[in-house]
Write a protein that holds these residues in place. Sequence first.
Motif, PDB file in Angstrom:
ATOM      1  N   LYS A  80       0.859  -1.044  -0.007  1.00  0.00           N
ATOM      2  CA  LYS A  80      -0.171  -0.014   0.117  1.00  0.00           C
ATOM      3  C   LYS A  80       0.905   1.195   0.004  1.00  0.00           C
ATOM      4  O   LYS A  80       0.617   2.221  -0.549  1.00  0.00           O
ATOM      5  CB  LYS A  80      -0.978  -0.111   1.238  1.00  0.00           C
ATOM      6  N   ALA A  81       2.020   1.308   0.737  1.00  0.00           N
ATOM      7  CA  ALA A  81       2.803   2.403   0.963  1.00  0.00           C
ATOM      8  C   ALA A  81       3.657   2.791  -0.422  1.00  0.00           C
ATOM      9  O   ALA A  81       3.501   3.874  -0.560  1.00  0.00           O
ATOM     10  CB  ALA A  81       3.534   2.221   2.100  1.00  0.00           C
ATOM     11  N   ILE A  82       3.947   1.666  -0.896  1.00  0.00           N
ATOM     12  CA  ILE A  82       4.960   1.981  -2.240  1.00  0.00           C
ATOM     13  C   ILE A  82       3.960   2.197  -3.276  1.00  0.00           C
ATOM     14  O   ILE A  82       4.259   3.134  -4.194  1.00  0.00           O
ATOM     15  CB  ILE A  82       5.962   0.945  -2.689  1.00  0.00           C
ATOM     16  N   ARG A  83       2.631   1.683  -3.413  1.00  0.00           N
ATOM     17  CA  ARG A  83       1.748   1.955  -4.456  1.00  0.00           C
ATOM     18  C   ARG A  83       1.505   3.339  -4.306  1.00  0.00           C
ATOM     19  O   ARG A  83       1.396   4.157  -5.318  1.00  0.00           O
ATOM     20  CB  ARG A  83       0.680   0.828  -4.585  1.00  0.00           C
ATOM     21  N   LEU A  84       0.882   3.920  -3.279  1.00  0.00           N
ATOM     22  CA  LEU A  84       0.505   5.124  -3.082  1.00  0.00           C
ATOM     23  C   LEU A  84       1.633   6.281  -3.394  1.00  0.00           C
ATOM     24  O   LEU A  84       1.257   7.316  -4.028  1.00  0.00           O
ATOM     25  CB  LEU A  84      -0.166   5.386  -1.901  1.00  0.00           C
ATOM     26  N   ALA A  85       2.855   5.820  -3.015  1.00  0.00           N
ATOM     27  CA  ALA A  85       3.859   6.705  -3.341  1.00  0.00           C
ATOM     28  C   ALA A  85       4.455   6.757  -4.886  1.00  0.00           C
ATOM     29  O   ALA A  85       4.412   8.085  -5.346  1.00  0.00           O
ATOM     30  CB  ALA A  85       5.256   6.208  -2.444  1.00  0.00           C
ATOM     31  N   ALA A  86       4.016   5.811  -5.231  1.00  0.00           N
ATOM     32  CA  ALA A  86       4.340   5.861  -6.926  1.00  0.00           C
ATOM     33  C   ALA A  86       3.244   6.559  -7.651  1.00  0.00           C
ATOM     34  O   ALA A  86       3.564   7.289  -8.554  1.00  0.00           O
ATOM     35  CB  ALA A  86       4.167   4.205  -7.475  1.00  0.00           C
ATOM     36  N   LEU A  87       1.781   6.274  -7.182  1.00  0.00           N
ATOM     37  CA  LEU A  87       0.793   7.069  -7.717  1.00  0.00           C
ATOM     38  C   LEU A  87       0.925   8.756  -7.516  1.00  0.00           C
ATOM     39  O   LEU A  87       0.476   9.535  -8.299  1.00  0.00           O
ATOM     40  CB  LEU A  87      -0.239   6.719  -7.148  1.00  0.00           C
ATOM     41  N   ARG A  88       1.517   8.719  -6.325  1.00  0.00           N
ATOM     42  CA  ARG A  88       1.748  10.453  -6.011  1.00  0.00           C
ATOM     43  C   ARG A  88       2.931  11.003  -6.839  1.00  0.00           C
ATOM     44  O   ARG A  88       2.530  12.139  -7.350  1.00  0.00           O
ATOM     45  CB  ARG A  88       2.177  10.558  -4.609  1.00  0.00           C
ATOM     46  N   ASP A  89       3.775  10.349  -7.023  1.00  0.00           N
ATOM     47  CA  ASP A  89       5.212  10.555  -7.712  1.00  0.00           C
ATOM     48  C   ASP A  89       4.867  10.914  -9.151  1.00  0.00           C
ATOM     49  O   ASP A  89       5.465  11.766  -9.768  1.00  0.00           O
ATOM     50  CB  ASP A  89       6.271   9.584  -7.359  1.00  0.00           C
ATOM     51  N   ALA A  90       4.215   9.971  -9.834  1.00  0.00           N
ATOM     52  CA  ALA A  90       4.115   9.914 -11.137  1.00  0.00           C
ATOM     53  C   ALA A  90       2.320   9.730 -11.559  1.00  0.00           C
ATOM     54  O   ALA A  90       2.247   8.597 -11.983  1.00  0.00           O
ATOM     55  CB  ALA A  90       4.887   8.844 -11.838  1.00  0.00           C
TER      56      ALA A  90
END
Length: 161
Positions: free
Chosen positions: A15-25
């Motif tokens: 969850k944390a990395i997927r949401l970080a990816a979606l925020r970043d790109a």
Amino acid sequence: MTIRPTTIDDWRSLKAIRLAALRDAPTAFGVTHAAAAAYTDEQWQTRAAGTPQAEYLLAFDGDAAIGIVAGVVDGQSHYNLIAMWVAPTHRGTGVAARLVEAAKDRAVARGHRRVVLDVAPENLGAATLYRRQGFVFLPEWEPLASHPAISVQKMAWVVPA
């Protein structure tokens, strides 16, 4: 660094990395941050557990997830590489190439001879990475599900003969 498929116990990291990816790109993926942020904990647990049709692979530096890629088998039995992303702190270190290789290995282990993905050709970093990994552009375009104004082009990698 370790790369491995997620288990149900990895749901918080996923969850944390997927949401970080979606925020970043935000315009690089077929789902929006808002949509993914609305998933319940149970939905994240299901995603982390994986299925024969979909699984996530995470790259870990110690206990911290630093990269993500997913493999999804579609209705036509194509193995699709999706959700590829590496934390900014680990870009340029080979993590992305290792994630793509791991996804290709998983596809081959599951009997697939071809891996496909979609990328906006303007996303030069991603397109270059995939070309270095043996992917070639196909003459197939479609709108990105999360941002229909963006057209993505299909790329494919075929197991060498």
